[in-house]
Design an enzyme around this catalytic site. Structure first.
Site, PDB file in Angstrom:
ATOM      1  N   ARG A 157       2.825  13.227 -14.978  1.00  0.00           N
ATOM      2  CA  ARG A 157       2.297  13.217 -16.336  1.00  0.00           C
ATOM      3  C   ARG A 157       1.147  14.209 -16.510  1.00  0.00           C
ATOM      4  O   ARG A 157       0.495  14.247 -17.541  1.00  0.00           O
ATOM      5  CB  ARG A 157       1.852  11.792 -16.694  1.00  0.00           C
ATOM      6  CG  ARG A 157       3.023  10.831 -16.795  1.00  0.00           C
ATOM      7  CD  ARG A 157       2.637   9.354 -16.809  1.00  0.00           C
ATOM      8  NE  ARG A 157       1.564   9.099 -17.744  1.00  0.00           N
ATOM      9  CZ  ARG A 157       0.420   8.495 -17.408  1.00  0.00           C
ATOM     10  NH1 ARG A 157       0.220   8.127 -16.157  1.00  0.00           N
ATOM     11  NH2 ARG A 157      -0.495   8.264 -18.307  1.00  0.00           N
TER      12      ARG A 157
ATOM     13  N   THR B 107     -13.595  -3.169 -12.338  1.00  0.00           N
ATOM     14  CA  THR B 107     -14.401  -2.414 -11.384  1.00  0.00           C
ATOM     15  C   THR B 107     -15.529  -3.274 -10.836  1.00  0.00           C
ATOM     16  O   THR B 107     -15.828  -3.228  -9.630  1.00  0.00           O
ATOM     17  CB  THR B 107     -14.976  -1.150 -12.045  1.00  0.00           C
ATOM     18  OG1 THR B 107     -13.920  -0.419 -12.659  1.00  0.00           O
ATOM     19  CG2 THR B 107     -15.648  -0.261 -11.007  1.00  0.00           C
TER      20      THR B 107
ATOM     21  N   HIS C 243      -9.738   8.188  -5.180  1.00  0.00           N
ATOM     22  CA  HIS C 243      -8.373   7.700  -5.387  1.00  0.00           C
ATOM     23  C   HIS C 243      -7.491   8.012  -4.175  1.00  0.00           C
ATOM     24  O   HIS C 243      -6.823   7.127  -3.635  1.00  0.00           O
ATOM     25  CB  HIS C 243      -7.791   8.348  -6.649  1.00  0.00           C
ATOM     26  CG  HIS C 243      -6.364   7.979  -6.905  1.00  0.00           C
ATOM     27  ND1 HIS C 243      -5.995   6.854  -7.610  1.00  0.00           N
ATOM     28  CD2 HIS C 243      -5.203   8.592  -6.543  1.00  0.00           C
ATOM     29  CE1 HIS C 243      -4.673   6.785  -7.672  1.00  0.00           C
ATOM     30  NE2 HIS C 243      -4.172   7.828  -7.036  1.00  0.00           N
TER      31      HIS C 243
ATOM     32  N   TYR D   1      -3.379  -5.113 -16.531  1.00  0.00           N
ATOM     33  CA  TYR D   1      -4.050  -4.257 -17.518  1.00  0.00           C
ATOM     34  C   TYR D   1      -3.265  -2.962 -17.719  1.00  0.00           C
ATOM     35  O   TYR D   1      -3.012  -2.551 -18.861  1.00  0.00           O
ATOM     36  CB  TYR D   1      -5.475  -3.948 -17.071  1.00  0.00           C
ATOM     37  CG  TYR D   1      -6.166  -2.950 -17.967  1.00  0.00           C
ATOM     38  CD1 TYR D   1      -6.879  -3.367 -19.087  1.00  0.00           C
ATOM     39  CD2 TYR D   1      -6.076  -1.573 -17.718  1.00  0.00           C
ATOM     40  CE1 TYR D   1      -7.494  -2.450 -19.922  1.00  0.00           C
ATOM     41  CE2 TYR D   1      -6.681  -0.653 -18.552  1.00  0.00           C
ATOM     42  CZ  TYR D   1      -7.389  -1.094 -19.645  1.00  0.00           C
ATOM     43  OH  TYR D   1      -7.985  -0.187 -20.482  1.00  0.00           O
TER      44      TYR D   1
ATOM     45  N   LYS E 283       0.829  -1.203   0.000  1.00  0.00           N
ATOM     46  CA  LYS E 283       0.000   0.000   0.000  1.00  0.00           C
ATOM     47  C   LYS E 283       0.867   1.257   0.000  1.00  0.00           C
ATOM     48  O   LYS E 283       0.440   2.316  -0.490  1.00  0.00           O
ATOM     49  CB  LYS E 283      -0.947   0.002   1.205  1.00  0.00           C
ATOM     50  CG  LYS E 283      -1.883  -1.201   1.228  1.00  0.00           C
ATOM     51  CD  LYS E 283      -2.597  -1.360  -0.102  1.00  0.00           C
ATOM     52  CE  LYS E 283      -3.215  -2.711  -0.273  1.00  0.00           C
ATOM     53  NZ  LYS E 283      -3.711  -2.948  -1.656  1.00  0.00           N
TER      54      LYS E 283
ATOM     55  N   HIS F 139      -8.745   6.271  -0.799  1.00  0.00           N
ATOM     56  CA  HIS F 139      -8.466   4.834  -0.759  1.00  0.00           C
ATOM     57  C   HIS F 139      -6.990   4.563  -0.494  1.00  0.00           C
ATOM     58  O   HIS F 139      -6.638   3.724   0.348  1.00  0.00           O
ATOM     59  CB  HIS F 139      -8.903   4.204  -2.086  1.00  0.00           C
ATOM     60  CG  HIS F 139      -8.854   2.707  -2.095  1.00  0.00           C
ATOM     61  ND1 HIS F 139      -9.350   1.944  -1.065  1.00  0.00           N
ATOM     62  CD2 HIS F 139      -8.375   1.830  -3.017  1.00  0.00           C
ATOM     63  CE1 HIS F 139      -9.180   0.654  -1.344  1.00  0.00           C
ATOM     64  NE2 HIS F 139      -8.587   0.563  -2.518  1.00  0.00           N
TER      65      HIS F 139
ATOM     66  N   LYS G 213     -11.241  -4.104 -18.894  1.00  0.00           N
ATOM     67  CA  LYS G 213     -11.213  -2.901 -18.055  1.00  0.00           C
ATOM     68  C   LYS G 213     -12.468  -2.760 -17.187  1.00  0.00           C
ATOM     69  O   LYS G 213     -12.407  -2.583 -15.973  1.00  0.00           O
ATOM     70  CB  LYS G 213     -11.042  -1.686 -18.961  1.00  0.00           C
ATOM     71  CG  LYS G 213     -11.389  -0.352 -18.342  1.00  0.00           C
ATOM     72  CD  LYS G 213     -11.067   0.783 -19.292  1.00  0.00           C
ATOM     73  CE  LYS G 213     -11.619   0.555 -20.687  1.00  0.00           C
ATOM     74  NZ  LYS G 213     -13.095   0.626 -20.719  1.00  0.00           N
TER      75      LYS G 213
ATOM     76  N   GLN H  90     -14.063  -5.454  -8.262  1.00  0.00           N
ATOM     77  CA  GLN H  90     -13.817  -4.762  -7.001  1.00  0.00           C
ATOM     78  C   GLN H  90     -15.095  -4.637  -6.174  1.00  0.00           C
ATOM     79  O   GLN H  90     -15.078  -4.833  -4.957  1.00  0.00           O
ATOM     80  CB  GLN H  90     -13.216  -3.385  -7.281  1.00  0.00           C
ATOM     81  CG  GLN H  90     -11.768  -3.461  -7.750  1.00  0.00           C
ATOM     82  CD  GLN H  90     -11.225  -2.088  -8.105  1.00  0.00           C
ATOM     83  OE1 GLN H  90     -11.829  -1.353  -8.865  1.00  0.00           O
ATOM     84  NE2 GLN H  90     -10.072  -1.752  -7.574  1.00  0.00           N
TER      85      GLN H  90
END
Length: 299
Positions: A138, A208, A148, A188, A125, A151, A204, A211
């Protein structure tokens, strides 16, 4: 702080945490990052500071592309996730772990195996903070969503506490499922960094879904230990259920926004095999290769 002051502060903080949480599991004493909470908490604060300052630093700079690094990074996490999944499954079978409830002391040598691999799960983690740092470098700032960051930041801290108090037993299930999902997810991302592979990346959307299934199964399995107790601390079970419900809500909201409300042009891009992000994440793609207005990454 000077060394003695830091040691004194660590000691006082440990006493306070122990008075709140109860005695720690002695089997992890002396393990890297586990004796004191300050390093984990400080690393989380540093992560949040970078999340806040990084986009400002990059604002007037050109985005950086790390195609080779991205492939290596995602491949490394794929292999680590597979290792953790394999070790957890074999450890659970070796110790005869129960799906319904498993305490932290009845698995014999299998408990030690589970503890070892769950430390790697905790440490992974910290490694996964790099997901966000690649976004910043980027200039994919739209990928740095609340889900994001929430988590990533919470998982490292939660698992510090798990490792100190319940580092095996019923703690195995969520980590095992998550490691399997991460095998699919990071493979992926790694493959999406290779342009010739992008038309063949079809799974893809299902990551999800996986999850969400993972969170629901974890709630069910955790609830079993409440209904049929075996000595695993109830406080941990109630917390696990609450956290999983929170993730179900946040990920379901992400899923609906990403896959149920796409306009026709976006849907066509997905059908044409564009490696657009999954779970709010597209770390396998260079910024110049990705489509505009991509959906954010959730994990």
């Amino acid at each position: 702080m000077h060394g003695l002051e830091m040691e004194s502060f660590n000691h006082k903080l440990n006493l306070y945490i122990d008075s709140w949480m109860g005695p720690r599991d002695p089997r992890v004493r002396g393990w890297l990052l586990l004796d004191h909470y300050i390093p984990t908490f400080s690393l989380t604060l540093l992560y949040l500071l970078i999340v806040w300052t990084g986009p400002r630093y990059m604002k007037n700079r050109q985005p950086l592309s790390y195609r080779g690094v991205m492939v290596a990074y995602n491949l490394g996490l794929t292999l680590l996730s597979f290792y953790m999944f394999y070790e957890l499954v074999t450890g659970v079978l070796q110790g005869g772990y129960s799906f319904f409830c498993q305490d932290t002391r009845s698995g014999g040598s299998a408990d030690d195996k589970i503890i070892n691999v769950l430390w790697w799960y905790y440490f992974s983690k910290l490694i996964e903070f790099m997901d966000t740092f690649f976004f910043i470098l980027r200039k994919n700032n739209h990928q740095i969503t609340f889900l994001h960051v929430f988590h990533h930041a919470t998982m490292l801290n939660i698992w510090w506490f798990v490792m100190n108090w319940v580092p095996c037993g019923h703690s195995y299930f969520g980590a095992c499922l998550n490691s399997f999902i991460h095998v699919l997810m990071y493979s992926y991302y790694g493959l999406s960094a290779i342009p010739s592979m992008r038309p063949y990346l079809w799974w893809k959307k299902y990551i999800t879904q996986g999850q969400l299934i993972q969170f629901v199964l974890t709630v069910i399995q955790t609830t079993c230990a409440v209904v049929w107790p075996c000595g695993f601390p109830n406080g941990w079970l109630y917390f696990q259920i609450s956290y999983m419900v929170t993730l179900i809500i946040l990920f379901l909201n992400f899923y609906v926004k990403t896959y149920k409300k796409q306009d026709p042009s976006q849907r066509k891009e997905y059908q044409n095999g564009m490696a657009s992000p999954v779970n709010g994440h597209s770390n396998g793609m260079a910024s110049s290769d990705s489509v505009k207005h991509r959906k954010p990454r959730a994990d």
